[in-house]
Design a protein around this motif. Sequence first.
Motif, PDB file in Angstrom:
ATOM      1  N   PHE A 188       0.820  -1.141  -0.043  1.00 23.36           N
ATOM      2  CA  PHE A 188       0.020  -0.087   0.090  1.00 23.36           C
ATOM      3  C   PHE A 188       0.849   1.193  -0.049  1.00 23.36           C
ATOM      4  CE2 PHE A 188      -3.308  -2.827   1.509  1.00 23.36           C
ATOM      5  CZ  PHE A 188      -4.682  -2.288   0.791  1.00 23.36           C
ATOM      6  N   PRO A 189       0.448   2.270  -0.608  1.00 21.18           N
ATOM      7  CA  PRO A 189       1.090   3.689  -0.474  1.00 21.18           C
ATOM      8  C   PRO A 189       1.466   4.117   1.023  1.00 21.18           C
ATOM      9  CG  PRO A 189      -0.584   3.783  -2.172  1.00 21.18           C
ATOM     10  CD  PRO A 189      -0.745   2.339  -1.377  1.00 21.18           C
ATOM     11  N   ASP A 190       2.474   4.676   0.990  1.00 21.54           N
ATOM     12  CA  ASP A 190       2.837   5.462   2.395  1.00 21.54           C
ATOM     13  C   ASP A 190       1.658   6.460   2.470  1.00 21.54           C
ATOM     14  OD1 ASP A 190       5.110   4.251   2.702  1.00 21.54           O
ATOM     15  OD2 ASP A 190       6.427   5.791   2.632  1.00 21.54           O
ATOM     16  N   GLY A 191       1.192   6.409   3.812  1.00 22.41           N
ATOM     17  CA  GLY A 191       0.023   7.331   4.344  1.00 22.41           C
ATOM     18  C   GLY A 191      -1.409   6.845   4.098  1.00 22.41           C
ATOM     19  N   TYR A 192      -1.512   5.698   3.463  1.00 15.87           N
ATOM     20  CA  TYR A 192      -2.820   5.276   2.851  1.00 15.87           C
ATOM     21  C   TYR A 192      -3.701   5.114   4.314  1.00 15.87           C
ATOM     22  CZ  TYR A 192      -6.381   2.661   0.204  1.00 15.87           C
ATOM     23  OH  TYR A 192      -7.523   2.497  -0.470  1.00 15.87           O
ATOM     24  N   LYS A 193      -4.745   5.577   4.248  1.00 21.14           N
ATOM     25  CA  LYS A 193      -5.705   5.770   5.498  1.00 21.14           C
ATOM     26  C   LYS A 193      -6.749   4.479   5.516  1.00 21.14           C
ATOM     27  CE  LYS A 193      -5.721  10.612   5.332  1.00 21.14           C
ATOM     28  NZ  LYS A 193      -5.103  10.772   4.010  1.00 21.14           N
ATOM     29  N   PHE A 194      -6.809   3.849   6.776  1.00 22.91           N
ATOM     30  CA  PHE A 194      -7.826   2.700   6.951  1.00 22.91           C
ATOM     31  C   PHE A 194      -8.849   3.017   8.150  1.00 22.91           C
ATOM     32  CE2 PHE A 194      -3.849   0.953   5.338  1.00 22.91           C
ATOM     33  CZ  PHE A 194      -4.596   0.274   4.393  1.00 22.91           C
ATOM     34  N   ALA A 195     -10.161   2.766   7.558  1.00 18.21           N
ATOM     35  CA  ALA A 195     -11.191   3.118   8.517  1.00 18.21           C
ATOM     36  C   ALA A 195     -11.307   1.733   9.394  1.00 18.21           C
ATOM     37  CB  ALA A 195     -12.320   3.368   7.904  1.00 18.21           C
ATOM     38  N   GLY A 196     -12.051   1.963  10.872  1.00 15.21           N
ATOM     39  CA  GLY A 196     -12.420   1.041  11.456  1.00 15.21           C
ATOM     40  C   GLY A 196     -11.455   0.696  12.736  1.00 15.21           C
ATOM     41  N   ASN A 197     -11.847  -0.241  13.449  1.00 15.31           N
ATOM     42  CA  ASN A 197     -10.949  -0.887  14.537  1.00 15.31           C
ATOM     43  C   ASN A 197      -9.802  -1.555  14.138  1.00 15.31           C
ATOM     44  OD1 ASN A 197     -11.911  -3.426  14.257  1.00 15.31           O
ATOM     45  ND2 ASN A 197     -13.562  -3.035  15.758  1.00 15.31           N
ATOM     46  N   ARG A 198      -8.709  -1.893  15.135  1.00 19.69           N
ATOM     47  CA  ARG A 198      -7.825  -2.789  14.688  1.00 19.69           C
ATOM     48  C   ARG A 198      -8.074  -3.748  14.061  1.00 19.69           C
ATOM     49  NH1 ARG A 198      -3.866  -4.955  13.178  1.00 19.69           N
ATOM     50  NH2 ARG A 198      -1.771  -4.699  13.916  1.00 19.69           N
ATOM     51  N   ARG A 199      -8.946  -4.638  14.496  1.00 15.13           N
ATOM     52  CA  ARG A 199      -9.259  -5.934  13.972  1.00 15.13           C
ATOM     53  C   ARG A 199      -9.846  -5.725  12.418  1.00 15.13           C
ATOM     54  NH1 ARG A 199     -10.708 -10.985  16.133  1.00 15.13           N
ATOM     55  NH2 ARG A 199     -10.525 -10.058  18.006  1.00 15.13           N
ATOM     56  N   SER A 200     -10.340  -4.796  12.220  1.00 15.46           N
ATOM     57  CA  SER A 200     -11.143  -4.475  10.925  1.00 15.46           C
ATOM     58  C   SER A 200     -10.082  -4.058   9.991  1.00 15.46           C
ATOM     59  CB  SER A 200     -12.168  -3.326  11.026  1.00 15.46           C
ATOM     60  OG  SER A 200     -12.767  -2.978   9.530  1.00 15.46           O
TER      61      SER A 200
END
Length: 331
Positions: free
Chosen positions: A294-306
């Motif tokens: 994944f590109p640096d700085g790519y954002k992910f939504a949700g909790n750690r498990r998600s």
Amino acid sequence: MDIGAINAGAEIIACVENDPDAAETLRLNNISGHESSVIEDDIRNVDFTDWRDGSDKILIGGPPCQPFSKNGYWVKNDNRLIDEDPRNMLGQFLRAVNELQPNGFLFENVESIRHPTNLPTFERFVSEARGLGYSCTVFRANSADFGVPQKRKRVFVFGVKGAIHAIPEPHQTHSDPSKPDLMNGFDPYVGVGTFIKKFAAEKYSEPQEDASSGTYYHELVHVPAGKNYIALSKLNNYDGRTFRPGGRFWNFLQKLHPDLPSITIAAQPGPWVGPFHWDNRRLRVPEIAAIQTFPDGYKFAGNRRSIQKQIGNAVPCLLGEKMVAHLIENL
């Protein structure tokens, strides 16, 4: 694969994603340039004729892989039958192809979709795609063969509309340097070190990474980098537990080596399933994302498990780029 498609020169016009967190991740990163292109819905509710016009299009997708996963072989009820598993979306992929009528498609799934248990269903999928007018090429890929710092095996199907002959398989660019007879001028596999060392700073630390109070921490500390639990039985002056080879899953206590590719990043790993960092801790989000390219700085939504699930379910972006580029080049 969306990131890979963009890097291969495609423009994303619509994404269908049923998981709310994954859909929000696509919106957070403005994957197509306009949020309205992210359709958060069950694919069964989507009419693909909405995008059917005269312009050139491709369809890319990876239907849920759980029905075909190796873990599924342990399920002993009626839902184990592939055709009866409600997560089997192969038919929906074919419906999308039929309604959209793209110039080509790229289908992705786990390697074990070709296991004897699953093979009749997979072969029927390919046969029906051909019946829709697409020449199909089935390709078994290892991510490491294409410059990804991870050994991750997947099956791709390339479909080209109206082609007289199926397109050739993609050409690998990297090979395992421990097997010099197979190098054939390829670049050596890429190690994880150059991808994740920059995330070793304290500012990237996570509470979940600490394994020091866990059941097998003593054993983890003694596993050499690049090895798994089997190595414990071969150590000199080791005073911890050992395990019978084959008595555990192969990724039990698996530890990264900076100069080697990672094992497959799992979507839902158990507490002692690797890869672990060579510093005897669990991996951090930016580290597993980097291993998936994944590109640096790519954002992910949700909790750690998600987030773990989203990253683990993804096609490595670099592999996706190579596969989509190959499809576009052969349309």
